[in-house]
Design a protein around this motif. Structure first.
Motif, PDB file in Angstrom:
ATOM      1  N   LYS A  37       0.832  -1.200   0.000  1.00 48.63           N
ATOM      2  CA  LYS A  37       0.000   0.000   0.000  1.00 48.63           C
ATOM      3  C   LYS A  37       0.872   1.259   0.000  1.00 48.63           C
ATOM      4  CE  LYS A  37      -3.721   2.297   2.630  1.00 48.63           C
ATOM      5  NZ  LYS A  37      -2.984   3.541   2.942  1.00 48.63           N
ATOM      6  N   GLN A  38       1.849   1.289   0.904  1.00 46.74           N
ATOM      7  CA  GLN A  38       2.734   2.445   0.993  1.00 46.74           C
ATOM      8  C   GLN A  38       3.583   2.588  -0.276  1.00 46.74           C
ATOM      9  OE1 GLN A  38       5.697   2.418   4.247  1.00 46.74           O
ATOM     10  NE2 GLN A  38       4.782   4.355   4.895  1.00 46.74           N
ATOM     11  N   MET A  39       3.969   1.471  -0.829  1.00 46.59           N
ATOM     12  CA  MET A  39       4.782   1.491  -2.037  1.00 46.59           C
ATOM     13  C   MET A  39       4.007   2.085  -3.212  1.00 46.59           C
ATOM     14  SD  MET A  39       6.850  -1.708  -3.723  1.00 46.59           S
ATOM     15  CE  MET A  39       5.380  -2.742  -3.747  1.00 46.59           C
ATOM     16  N   LEU A  40       2.742   1.725  -3.348  1.00 46.18           N
ATOM     17  CA  LEU A  40       1.924   2.252  -4.439  1.00 46.18           C
ATOM     18  C   LEU A  40       1.657   3.742  -4.253  1.00 46.18           C
ATOM     19  CD1 LEU A  40      -0.575  -0.718  -4.936  1.00 46.18           C
ATOM     20  CD2 LEU A  40       1.408  -0.111  -6.354  1.00 46.18           C
ATOM     21  N   GLU A  41       1.477   4.158  -3.003  1.00 51.25           N
ATOM     22  CA  GLU A  41       1.287   5.585  -2.732  1.00 51.25           C
ATOM     23  C   GLU A  41       2.549   6.371  -3.104  1.00 51.25           C
ATOM     24  OE1 GLU A  41       0.329   5.595   1.387  1.00 51.25           O
ATOM     25  OE2 GLU A  41      -1.799   5.074   1.079  1.00 51.25           O
ATOM     26  N   THR A  42       3.699   5.809  -2.770  1.00 53.40           N
ATOM     27  CA  THR A  42       4.965   6.461  -3.109  1.00 53.40           C
ATOM     28  C   THR A  42       5.169   6.502  -4.613  1.00 53.40           C
ATOM     29  OG1 THR A  42       6.010   5.820  -1.018  1.00 53.40           O
ATOM     30  CG2 THR A  42       7.481   6.307  -2.859  1.00 53.40           C
ATOM     31  N   SER A  43       4.794   5.420  -5.293  1.00 55.20           N
ATOM     32  CA  SER A  43       4.906   5.384  -6.745  1.00 55.20           C
ATOM     33  C   SER A  43       4.072   6.469  -7.401  1.00 55.20           C
ATOM     34  CB  SER A  43       4.462   4.012  -7.260  1.00 55.20           C
ATOM     35  OG  SER A  43       4.474   3.982  -8.673  1.00 55.20           O
ATOM     36  N   ALA A  44       2.851   6.650  -6.896  1.00 57.62           N
ATOM     37  CA  ALA A  44       1.976   7.690  -7.445  1.00 57.62           C
ATOM     38  C   ALA A  44       2.562   9.076  -7.190  1.00 57.62           C
ATOM     39  CB  ALA A  44       0.589   7.586  -6.824  1.00 57.62           C
ATOM     40  N   GLU A  45       3.163   9.253  -6.015  1.00 57.45           N
ATOM     41  CA  GLU A  45       3.745  10.554  -5.659  1.00 57.45           C
ATOM     42  C   GLU A  45       4.990  10.859  -6.494  1.00 57.45           C
ATOM     43  OE1 GLU A  45       5.958  12.599  -1.805  1.00 57.45           O
ATOM     44  OE2 GLU A  45       4.540  10.946  -1.486  1.00 57.45           O
ATOM     45  N   LEU A  46       5.848   9.856  -6.683  1.00 60.97           N
ATOM     46  CA  LEU A  46       7.097  10.085  -7.391  1.00 60.97           C
ATOM     47  C   LEU A  46       6.957   9.965  -8.914  1.00 60.97           C
ATOM     48  CD1 LEU A  46       9.734   8.247  -5.135  1.00 60.97           C
ATOM     49  CD2 LEU A  46       8.915  10.603  -5.020  1.00 60.97           C
ATOM     50  N   GLY A  47       5.826   9.416  -9.351  1.00 63.42           N
ATOM     51  CA  GLY A  47       5.617   9.228 -10.787  1.00 63.42           C
ATOM     52  C   GLY A  47       5.663  10.518 -11.576  1.00 63.42           C
ATOM     53  N   LYS A  48       5.369  11.627 -10.937  1.00 59.55           N
ATOM     54  CA  LYS A  48       5.411  12.921 -11.642  1.00 59.55           C
ATOM     55  C   LYS A  48       6.836  13.348 -11.961  1.00 59.55           C
ATOM     56  CE  LYS A  48       4.141  14.777  -7.351  1.00 59.55           C
ATOM     57  NZ  LYS A  48       3.437  15.749  -6.517  1.00 59.55           N
ATOM     58  N   PHE A  49       7.825  12.695 -11.316  1.00 61.67           N
ATOM     59  CA  PHE A  49       9.224  13.064 -11.556  1.00 61.67           C
ATOM     60  C   PHE A  49       9.902  12.141 -12.571  1.00 61.67           C
ATOM     61  CE2 PHE A  49       8.266  14.394  -7.179  1.00 61.67           C
ATOM     62  CZ  PHE A  49       8.541  15.750  -7.281  1.00 61.67           C
ATOM     63  N   GLY A  50       9.257  11.014 -12.898  1.00 66.40           N
ATOM     64  CA  GLY A  50       9.875  10.095 -13.848  1.00 66.40           C
ATOM     65  C   GLY A  50       9.258   8.715 -13.786  1.00 66.40           C
ATOM     66  N   SER A  51       9.934   7.759 -14.394  1.00 72.85           N
ATOM     67  CA  SER A  51       9.440   6.387 -14.512  1.00 72.85           C
ATOM     68  C   SER A  51       9.688   5.609 -13.219  1.00 72.85           C
ATOM     69  CB  SER A  51      10.146   5.691 -15.680  1.00 72.85           C
ATOM     70  OG  SER A  51       9.803   4.334 -15.750  1.00 72.85           O
ATOM     71  N   VAL A  52       8.615   5.071 -12.622  1.00 76.72           N
ATOM     72  CA  VAL A  52       8.708   4.337 -11.359  1.00 76.72           C
ATOM     73  C   VAL A  52       8.123   2.943 -11.530  1.00 76.72           C
ATOM     74  CG1 VAL A  52       8.115   4.303  -8.911  1.00 76.72           C
ATOM     75  CG2 VAL A  52       8.494   6.500 -10.062  1.00 76.72           C
ATOM     76  N   HIS A  53       8.833   1.946 -11.053  1.00 82.50           N
ATOM     77  CA  HIS A  53       8.382   0.551 -11.109  1.00 82.50           C
ATOM     78  C   HIS A  53       8.401  -0.013  -9.694  1.00 82.50           C
ATOM     79  CE1 HIS A  53       9.270   0.590 -15.529  1.00 82.50           C
ATOM     80  NE2 HIS A  53      10.189   1.450 -15.121  1.00 82.50           N
ATOM     81  N   THR A  54       7.356  -0.715  -9.316  1.00 76.81           N
ATOM     82  CA  THR A  54       7.272  -1.239  -7.956  1.00 76.81           C
ATOM     83  C   THR A  54       7.145  -2.762  -7.956  1.00 76.81           C
ATOM     84  OG1 THR A  54       4.859  -0.989  -7.895  1.00 76.81           O
ATOM     85  CG2 THR A  54       6.183   0.878  -7.116  1.00 76.81           C
ATOM     86  N   TYR A  55       7.786  -3.372  -6.958  1.00 79.07           N
ATOM     87  CA  TYR A  55       7.719  -4.822  -6.789  1.00 79.07           C
ATOM     88  C   TYR A  55       7.615  -5.124  -5.297  1.00 79.07           C
ATOM     89  CZ  TYR A  55       9.550  -4.826 -11.558  1.00 79.07           C
ATOM     90  OH  TYR A  55       9.737  -4.597 -12.895  1.00 79.07           O
TER      91      TYR A  55
END
Length: 279
Positions: free
Chosen positions: A42-60
């Motif tokens: 959950k926290q990882m997806l929230e961080t991905s959404a937040e940082l996605g505006k700065f570039g390409s983010v991939h979560t595992y």
């Protein structure tokens, strides 16, 4: 110098704390891809959404204490066309209690997450790095790897192992003239909540997460062998080398209060939550 621009950066424990901050700074320096590994989906997806505006983010979602999880994540990353240029081994846990208050499971979990996981992940990244003759491995150890401290015996042991392995790996790569770099980071207490309640002295203040992230990313860029914070941590090996042990204990333990710093620890104890935390 290691170029972060156009690099693929993998950060374990990247959903929060300095892992998250380092991820943002890597993207701000034009990293082509940021890969976040974390157990807290959950926290990882929230961080991905937040940082996605700065570039390409991939979560595992990866439990780094499980080698099968590590292997599966690398297989998925390969399918996704991702090859790691910069690895930041950041995830870690702590149990703030006397050694005899730990269970056997506490010991195994701490060593697995803080020590052996870093080795397994690095071993997965190294063949590609060495084949291309470039890459960077960053191991977040601790100032606790330089001096023993009551109520963190198992944590200190795990970090002493990290520092020894990380230094040996650096020397091995230099011995074979590889351009793959290794940086060992040995911070004192960082104010992320992991060490909530610790008592520090003016000579060894709590490091802000922002400062820790900035210094680590700068250390990568400069190919620093060590990144130590605060600056007083650089004195530890010198003082241990020149002072008799009891004198060192008196100075550091009694007058600077290091040996009582964990007395009021309230941080992310592994007895309190069954998930990996980050430095």
């Amino acid at each position: 110098m290691t170029k972060i621009k156009n690099s693929t950066v993998l950060i374990t424990g990247g959903a929060s704390g300095i892992g998250k901050l380092m991820g943002r700074k890597a993207l701000e320096q034009a990293a082509s891809h940021l890969i976040i590994w974390d157990i807290n989906e959950k926290q990882m997806l929230e961080t991905s959404a937040e940082l996605g505006k700065f570039g390409s983010v991939h979560t595992y979602r990866v439990n780094i204490a499980d080698l099968n999880d590590i292997n599966s994540a690398f297989e998925q990353m390969q399918s996704d066309g991702l090859t790691v240029d910069i690895l930041i081994n950041n995830a870690g846990i702590v149990e703030g209690s006397y050694f005899w208050e730990n269970t056997h499971e506490d010991i195994d979990k701490t060593i697995q997450i803080n020590t052996t996981a870093l080795m397994h992940i690095a071993l997965k990244c190294l063949p590609h790095m060495m084949a291309r003759n470039r890459g960077h491995i960053v191991n977040i150890s601790s100032a606790a790897s330089l001096v023993g401290n009551p109520k963190m015996a198992v944590y200190a042991a795990s970090k002493w192992a990290v520092t020894g392995w990380s230094e040996s790996l650096r020397l091995e790569l230099e011995q074979v003239n590889s351009n793959v770099k290794v940086t060992t980071v040995t911070p004192s207490y960082i104010g992320t909540g992991m060490f909530e309640g610790v008592k520090t002295h003016w000579i060894q203040p709590i490091v802000t997460p922002e400062k820790a992230a900035i210094l680590t990313i700068e250390g990568i860029r400069r190919n620093s062998v060590f990144v130590r914070m605060p600056k007083s941590v650089y004195l530890t090996p010198i003082l241990k080398g020149i002072l008799p042990t009891r004198w060192f204990d008196t100075l550091v333990g009694k007058y600077l209060g290091v040996y009582s710093s964990m007395n009021n620890f309230k941080g992310h104890s592994i007895k309190k939550e069954e998930k990996s935390t980050t430095e």
